[in-house]
Scaffold this motif. Structure first.
Motif, PDB file in Angstrom:
ATOM      1  N   THR A   1       0.820  -1.204   0.000  1.00  0.00           N
ATOM      2  CA  THR A   1       0.000   0.000   0.000  1.00  0.00           C
ATOM      3  C   THR A   1       0.856   1.258   0.000  1.00  0.00           C
ATOM      4  OG1 THR A   1      -1.694  -1.190   1.204  1.00  0.00           O
ATOM      5  CG2 THR A   1      -1.890   1.183   1.173  1.00  0.00           C
TER       6      THR A   1
ATOM      7  N   ASP B   1     -18.776  -1.853   3.368  1.00  0.00           N
ATOM      8  CA  ASP B   1     -17.782  -2.586   4.136  1.00  0.00           C
ATOM      9  C   ASP B   1     -18.300  -4.020   4.297  1.00  0.00           C
ATOM     10  OD1 ASP B   1     -16.705  -3.710   6.785  1.00  0.00           O
ATOM     11  OD2 ASP B   1     -15.437  -1.960   6.474  1.00  0.00           O
TER      12      ASP B   1
ATOM     13  N   VAL C   1     -10.020  -6.838   3.203  1.00  0.00           N
ATOM     14  CA  VAL C   1     -10.237  -6.279   1.867  1.00  0.00           C
ATOM     15  C   VAL C   1      -9.315  -5.105   1.572  1.00  0.00           C
ATOM     16  CG1 VAL C   1     -12.630  -7.075   1.709  1.00  0.00           C
ATOM     17  CG2 VAL C   1     -12.138  -4.824   2.675  1.00  0.00           C
TER      18      VAL C   1
ATOM     19  N   ALA D   1      -6.553  -4.908   0.120  1.00  0.00           N
ATOM     20  CA  ALA D   1      -6.008  -4.913  -1.239  1.00  0.00           C
ATOM     21  C   ALA D   1      -7.072  -4.649  -2.297  1.00  0.00           C
ATOM     22  CB  ALA D   1      -5.314  -6.247  -1.517  1.00  0.00           C
ATOM     23  N   SER D   2      -8.317  -5.020  -2.029  1.00  0.00           N
ATOM     24  CA  SER D   2      -9.357  -4.926  -3.057  1.00  0.00           C
ATOM     25  C   SER D   2     -10.285  -3.715  -2.929  1.00  0.00           C
ATOM     26  CB  SER D   2     -10.199  -6.199  -3.073  1.00  0.00           C
ATOM     27  OG  SER D   2     -10.898  -6.348  -1.841  1.00  0.00           O
ATOM     28  N   MET D   3     -10.446  -3.160  -1.745  1.00  0.00           N
ATOM     29  CA  MET D   3     -11.424  -2.087  -1.542  1.00  0.00           C
ATOM     30  C   MET D   3     -11.139  -0.838  -2.377  1.00  0.00           C
ATOM     31  SD  MET D   3     -14.315  -1.356  -0.166  1.00  0.00           S
ATOM     32  CE  MET D   3     -14.549  -2.569   1.105  1.00  0.00           C
TER      33      MET D   3
ATOM     34  N   GLY E   1      -9.899  -0.661  -5.280  1.00  0.00           N
ATOM     35  CA  GLY E   1     -10.330  -1.010  -6.636  1.00  0.00           C
ATOM     36  C   GLY E   1     -11.838  -0.997  -6.768  1.00  0.00           C
ATOM     37  N   GLU E   2     -12.540  -1.439  -5.725  1.00  0.00           N
ATOM     38  CA  GLU E   2     -14.007  -1.400  -5.741  1.00  0.00           C
ATOM     39  C   GLU E   2     -14.503   0.042  -5.782  1.00  0.00           C
ATOM     40  OE1 GLU E   2     -16.157  -3.898  -2.933  1.00  0.00           O
ATOM     41  OE2 GLU E   2     -14.346  -5.133  -2.738  1.00  0.00           O
TER      42      GLU E   2
ATOM     43  N   GLU F   1     -12.820   2.629  -6.964  1.00  0.00           N
ATOM     44  CA  GLU F   1     -12.505   3.147  -8.289  1.00  0.00           C
ATOM     45  C   GLU F   1     -13.520   2.671  -9.329  1.00  0.00           C
ATOM     46  OE1 GLU F   1      -9.028   3.063 -11.703  1.00  0.00           O
ATOM     47  OE2 GLU F   1      -8.479   2.518  -9.650  1.00  0.00           O
TER      48      GLU F   1
END
Length: 128
Positions: free
Chosen positions: A12, A44, A81, A83-85, A87-88, A90
């Motif tokens: 990050t 969340d 999450v 690593a993925s949040m 991107g969600e 965006e």
């Protein structure tokens, strides 16, 4: 050991440096509402609330021409999450008509706390 075992999100830090707040351009107030509505669709996974009501969105900038910048955090660096949040977030914003560029910066300071939640969120979660 090559890394700090207490650094829960080492990848990050590099991502944070890559996303910069837009410095120029006029704010787009008409585009702000649909972008904010899109942000409210991202929830969340552990607390049944959207990121805005939870107080996880620290800054939202929407510029004419469709440039959007979001500075956000998570409830904890150890969040599953992490690593993925971003991107969600965006993806939700990119789906808004008129958005041309999105930058999402994940930050850890100031740290999130329940006091950042909206009154509505605290009420819904039985905290008041």
């Amino acid at each position: 050991m090559d890394r700090d075992p207490f650094d829960f999100a080492p990848e990050t830090a590099a991502a944070e440096a890559e996303v910069e707040r837009p410095k120029e351009g006029e704010d787009d107030l008409a585009l702000m509402a649909p972008v904010l509505a899109a942000l409210k669709t991202v929830r969340d996974p552990e607390i049944p609330m959207d990121l805005v009501e939870l107080g996880l969105i620290y800054e939202l900038i929407v510029k004419k021409g469709g440039t959007v910048y979001v500075e956000m955090t998570l409830t904890t660096p150890a969040c599953p999450v992490a690593a993925s949040m971003p991107g969600e977030v965006e993806a939700a914003i990119r789906a808004v008509p008129g958005v041309s560029d999105v930058g999402v910066k994940l930050v850890w300071t100031p740290p999130w706390g329940p006091e950042r939640m909206s009154e509505e969120a605290r009420l819904e979660l039985g905290m008041i």
